[in-house]
Design a protein around this motif. Sequence first.
Motif, mmCIF file in Angstrom:
data_model
loop_
_atom_site.group_PDB
_atom_site.id
_atom_site.type_symbol
_atom_site.label_atom_id
_atom_site.label_comp_id
_atom_site.label_asym_id
_atom_site.label_seq_id
_atom_site.Cartn_x
_atom_site.Cartn_y
_atom_site.Cartn_z
ATOM 1 N N TYR A 146 42.858 -43.112 46.786
ATOM 2 C CA TYR A 146 41.556 -42.512 47.093
ATOM 3 C C TYR A 146 41.648 -41.000 46.933
ATOM 4 C CZ TYR A 146 40.358 -47.053 48.903
ATOM 5 O OH TYR A 146 40.109 -48.395 48.996
ATOM 6 N N GLN A 147 40.752 -40.453 46.138
ATOM 7 C CA GLN A 147 40.693 -39.001 45.954
ATOM 8 C C GLN A 147 39.950 -38.389 47.139
ATOM 9 O OE1 GLN A 147 41.545 -36.713 43.102
ATOM 10 N NE2 GLN A 147 41.226 -35.494 44.948
ATOM 11 N N THR A 148 40.584 -37.443 47.819
ATOM 12 C CA THR A 148 39.938 -36.792 48.979
ATOM 13 C C THR A 148 39.710 -35.312 48.670
ATOM 14 O OG1 THR A 148 41.940 -35.969 50.066
ATOM 15 C CG2 THR A 148 41.364 -38.280 50.481
ATOM 16 N N ALA A 149 39.136 -34.613 49.635
ATOM 17 C CA ALA A 149 38.902 -33.166 49.483
ATOM 18 C C ALA A 149 40.008 -32.352 50.151
ATOM 19 C CB ALA A 149 37.547 -32.819 50.113
ATOM 20 N N GLU A 150 41.056 -33.020 50.619
ATOM 21 C CA GLU A 150 42.066 -32.316 51.416
ATOM 22 C C GLU A 150 42.960 -31.439 50.531
ATOM 23 O OE1 GLU A 150 44.052 -34.219 55.058
ATOM 24 O OE2 GLU A 150 45.544 -34.376 53.471
ATOM 25 N N VAL A 151 43.131 -30.192 50.958
ATOM 26 C CA VAL A 151 43.903 -29.229 50.161
ATOM 27 C C VAL A 151 45.047 -28.646 50.985
ATOM 28 C CG1 VAL A 151 42.001 -28.559 48.628
ATOM 29 C CG2 VAL A 151 42.307 -27.362 50.817
ATOM 30 N N ALA A 152 45.912 -27.908 50.271
ATOM 31 C CA ALA A 152 47.005 -27.176 50.924
ATOM 32 C C ALA A 152 46.888 -25.704 50.542
ATOM 33 C CB ALA A 152 48.346 -27.729 50.455
ATOM 34 N N ILE A 153 47.336 -24.844 51.457
ATOM 35 C CA ILE A 153 47.475 -23.420 51.132
ATOM 36 C C ILE A 153 48.938 -23.199 50.753
ATOM 37 C CG2 ILE A 153 45.560 -22.535 52.520
ATOM 38 C CD1 ILE A 153 49.022 -22.459 53.976
ATOM 39 N N ASP A 154 49.223 -22.082 50.111
ATOM 40 C CA ASP A 154 50.629 -21.750 49.835
ATOM 41 C C ASP A 154 51.127 -20.918 51.020
ATOM 42 O OD1 ASP A 154 53.025 -20.648 49.085
ATOM 43 O OD2 ASP A 154 52.400 -20.208 47.032
ATOM 44 N N VAL A 205 52.388 -31.613 45.848
ATOM 45 C CA VAL A 205 51.284 -30.645 45.952
ATOM 46 C C VAL A 205 51.292 -29.796 44.688
ATOM 47 C CG1 VAL A 205 50.184 -28.855 47.321
ATOM 48 C CG2 VAL A 205 51.631 -30.542 48.464
ATOM 49 N N SER A 206 50.153 -29.786 43.995
ATOM 50 C CA SER A 206 50.021 -28.959 42.799
ATOM 51 C C SER A 206 49.192 -27.742 43.144
ATOM 52 C CB SER A 206 49.351 -29.763 41.676
ATOM 53 O OG SER A 206 50.253 -30.711 41.170
ATOM 54 N N TYR A 207 49.881 -26.596 43.318
ATOM 55 C CA TYR A 207 49.188 -25.322 43.585
ATOM 56 C C TYR A 207 48.834 -24.685 42.233
ATOM 57 C CZ TYR A 207 51.840 -25.737 48.000
ATOM 58 O OH TYR A 207 52.403 -26.173 49.168
ATOM 59 N N GLY A 208 48.260 -23.478 42.283
ATOM 60 C CA GLY A 208 47.912 -22.759 41.049
ATOM 61 C C GLY A 208 49.167 -22.309 40.309
ATOM 62 N N GLU A 209 48.950 -21.918 39.079
ATOM 63 C CA GLU A 209 49.986 -21.317 38.221
ATOM 64 C C GLU A 209 51.263 -22.162 38.111
ATOM 65 O OE1 GLU A 209 50.340 -17.502 40.029
ATOM 66 O OE2 GLU A 209 48.319 -16.945 39.440
ATOM 67 N N GLY A 210 51.094 -23.467 38.088
ATOM 68 C CA GLY A 210 52.230 -24.348 37.830
ATOM 69 C C GLY A 210 53.119 -24.615 39.031
ATOM 70 N N LEU A 211 52.855 -23.943 40.158
ATOM 71 C CA LEU A 211 53.718 -24.154 41.329
ATOM 72 C C LEU A 211 53.523 -25.569 41.878
ATOM 73 C CD1 LEU A 211 55.771 -22.795 43.221
ATOM 74 C CD2 LEU A 211 53.855 -22.159 44.692
ATOM 75 N N LEU A 265 41.922 -11.639 57.444
ATOM 76 C CA LEU A 265 42.545 -11.160 56.199
ATOM 77 C C LEU A 265 41.516 -10.653 55.198
ATOM 78 C CD1 LEU A 265 45.102 -14.090 55.630
ATOM 79 C CD2 LEU A 265 45.437 -11.979 56.929
ATOM 80 N N GLY A 266 40.245 -10.970 55.419
ATOM 81 C CA GLY A 266 39.209 -10.591 54.459
ATOM 82 C C GLY A 266 38.948 -11.754 53.509
ATOM 83 N N ALA A 267 37.671 -11.874 53.107
ATOM 84 C CA ALA A 267 37.250 -13.038 52.323
ATOM 85 C C ALA A 267 37.923 -13.089 50.955
ATOM 86 C CB ALA A 267 35.735 -13.029 52.167
ATOM 87 N N ALA A 268 38.439 -11.944 50.441
ATOM 88 C CA ALA A 268 39.013 -11.945 49.090
ATOM 89 C C ALA A 268 40.523 -12.167 49.108
ATOM 90 C CB ALA A 268 38.701 -10.618 48.410
ATOM 91 N N SER A 269 41.076 -12.479 50.268
ATOM 92 C CA SER A 269 42.536 -12.588 50.348
ATOM 93 C C SER A 269 43.076 -13.725 49.475
ATOM 94 C CB SER A 269 42.949 -12.845 51.796
ATOM 95 O OG SER A 269 44.322 -13.141 51.824
ATOM 96 N N PRO A 270 44.158 -13.465 48.711
ATOM 97 C CA PRO A 270 44.770 -14.551 47.926
ATOM 98 C C PRO A 270 45.275 -15.683 48.818
ATOM 99 C CG PRO A 270 46.004 -12.475 47.688
ATOM 100 C CD PRO A 270 44.804 -12.175 48.536
ATOM 101 N N ALA A 271 45.453 -15.400 50.109
ATOM 102 C CA ALA A 271 45.923 -16.439 51.037
ATOM 103 C C ALA A 271 44.928 -17.591 51.149
ATOM 104 C CB ALA A 271 46.164 -15.827 52.410
ATOM 105 N N LEU A 272 43.700 -17.379 50.700
ATOM 106 C CA LEU A 272 42.680 -18.427 50.839
ATOM 107 C C LEU A 272 42.666 -19.379 49.637
ATOM 108 C CD1 LEU A 272 39.833 -16.185 52.269
ATOM 109 C CD2 LEU A 272 41.494 -17.529 53.528
ATOM 110 N N ARG A 273 43.504 -19.094 48.636
ATOM 111 C CA ARG A 273 43.549 -19.998 47.476
ATOM 112 C C ARG A 273 44.225 -21.308 47.855
ATOM 113 N NH1 ARG A 273 46.081 -15.710 43.777
ATOM 114 N NH2 ARG A 273 44.371 -14.219 43.745
ATOM 115 N N THR A 274 43.741 -22.387 47.263
ATOM 116 C CA THR A 274 44.252 -23.691 47.679
ATOM 117 C C THR A 274 44.789 -24.502 46.499
ATOM 118 O OG1 THR A 274 42.064 -24.631 47.403
ATOM 119 C CG2 THR A 274 42.642 -23.876 49.616
ATOM 120 N N SER A 275 45.496 -25.564 46.841
ATOM 121 C CA SER A 275 46.036 -26.495 45.846
ATOM 122 C C SER A 275 44.920 -27.386 45.294
ATOM 123 C CB SER A 275 47.052 -27.404 46.537
ATOM 124 O OG SER A 275 46.363 -28.270 47.417
#
Length: 406
Positions: free
Chosen positions: A160-168, A278-284, A80-90
């Motif tokens: 326990y706070q971990t580094a695990e994230v979710a994609i949208d 799951v708290s994603y960006g922009e309030g989602l 998808l390319g390194a700048a893809s919004p798909a790579l943003r995480t929660s």
Amino acid sequence: MRVAVLGGGLQGCCAALAMADRGAHVTIFDRNDSLLTRAGAANEGKIHLGYMYAGDRSLKTARTMMIGALSFEPFLKRHLGAASPALRTSAPATYVIHRDAQQPADEIAAYLGTVHSLIAEQAASDPSAYFGMDLTAPPRRLSAAERAAGFDPELAVDAYQTAEVAIDPMVVGEAVRACIADHPRIETRLGCEVLDARDEADQMTVIGREGSGAVAEPFDQVVNALWCGRLALNEAVGLETGRAWVHRLKYGVSFRFPEGAERPPSATFILGPFGEVVSYGEGLTYLTWYPACVRAISRDLAPPQWATYPDDPLRSEVLEGTLTAMKDIVPALRGLDPAALPEATVKGGAIVAWGATDIYDPGSELHRRYEIGVTSRGRFHSVDPGKLTMAPYFAEQCADRVLGRA
Ligand SMILES: Cc1cc2nc3c(=O)[nH]c(=O)nc-3n(C[C@H](O)[C@H](O)[C@H](O)COP(=O)(O)OP(=O)(O)OC[C@H]3O[C@@H](n4cnc5c(N)ncnc54)[C@H](O)[C@@H]3O)c2cc1C
């Protein structure tokens, strides 16, 4: 080489991209009119590092998940390319041990520590592979004050706070659809119900139905990535299931958090039939609570075509049941009134897994998820991703199987 990929969810799309990248001409078949409209779009997008699977003390599930997780972003970046919004995480998840957990809290805490050591070891060769997160720091235990600020301390006995994230998954779906539409070696057959795949002399023939018309198209190899339709097709081609399985219909709730209100932390409640925020960006924000969100179970080879977006009264039952249950443990949700969330989306789909009993049973096979991946019978290859997390990893494995190692 001409390859048919049956099923245009995330697994089918990733397999198509991996094989087309190695020069194959790929056709993706799906019964829906668009790619990525079923489980691949209707999940919460957690890219599992293995912390969730304390019910599998062999650590095989954790090891499987972390391999998948470390392959996920590099695969998407490549295609998808390194700048893809798909790579943003929660926001990363806090693992919260529930008072009614299926194992003692100290044993679960020890499990989280063991999984961390394995992750740190796995990630050493490519430290930025997991969305650039630092995986060397062990999960941080929340102080009693932090725990009480985020959760009801009576129910949340340790955290326990971990580094695990979710994609949208909706954003990933959009990016993957666009990538496939532009790919010169991938075509799609949408609105086509797959019925069979026949091994005939020197080719495989995909048999389907498109509207009222019959489809019979020859290919060199066939990949079955039908998810909830996978077992039925496997049986039709002679790949027998040979063990108990279960299809569970699970929903979740997504909505934009009211502006100005304090948002809940991303959190996963373990171990047992609990849920996640799951708290994603922009309030989602995404919520799921197992007893309120699992609405049907099927042990048929192919489950009914459950609605991705249920109508009322089911939609309201899931929304209200989820919020009511989660308000008990997450104070930041207490000010929310389901009636004031008319835009909330309830979406979900089938979860396919080996097992005879539900996760209320601590001994259920559903607590482990490592007997997944690619199974082949001649030119027919069946891929069980098990989890969304695993789709890119198994896509490459599938390409190895079909086209030889890259
Ligand atoms: C509520 C929920 C939350 C989840 N959360 C997570 C999570 O946080 N992390 C995680 O790793 N996993 C999660 N999962 C699991 C994950 O969604 C699935 O493992 C994964 O998406 C399945 O692969 P897929 O995307 O290819 O499936 P799908 O998107 O379902 O793709 C299969 C495709 O095959 C098509 N199809 C089926 N039968 C036929 C047929 N006969 N003819 C033609 N087409 C057909 C369907 O239309 C569909 O497009 C969750 C699942 C659910 C339901």
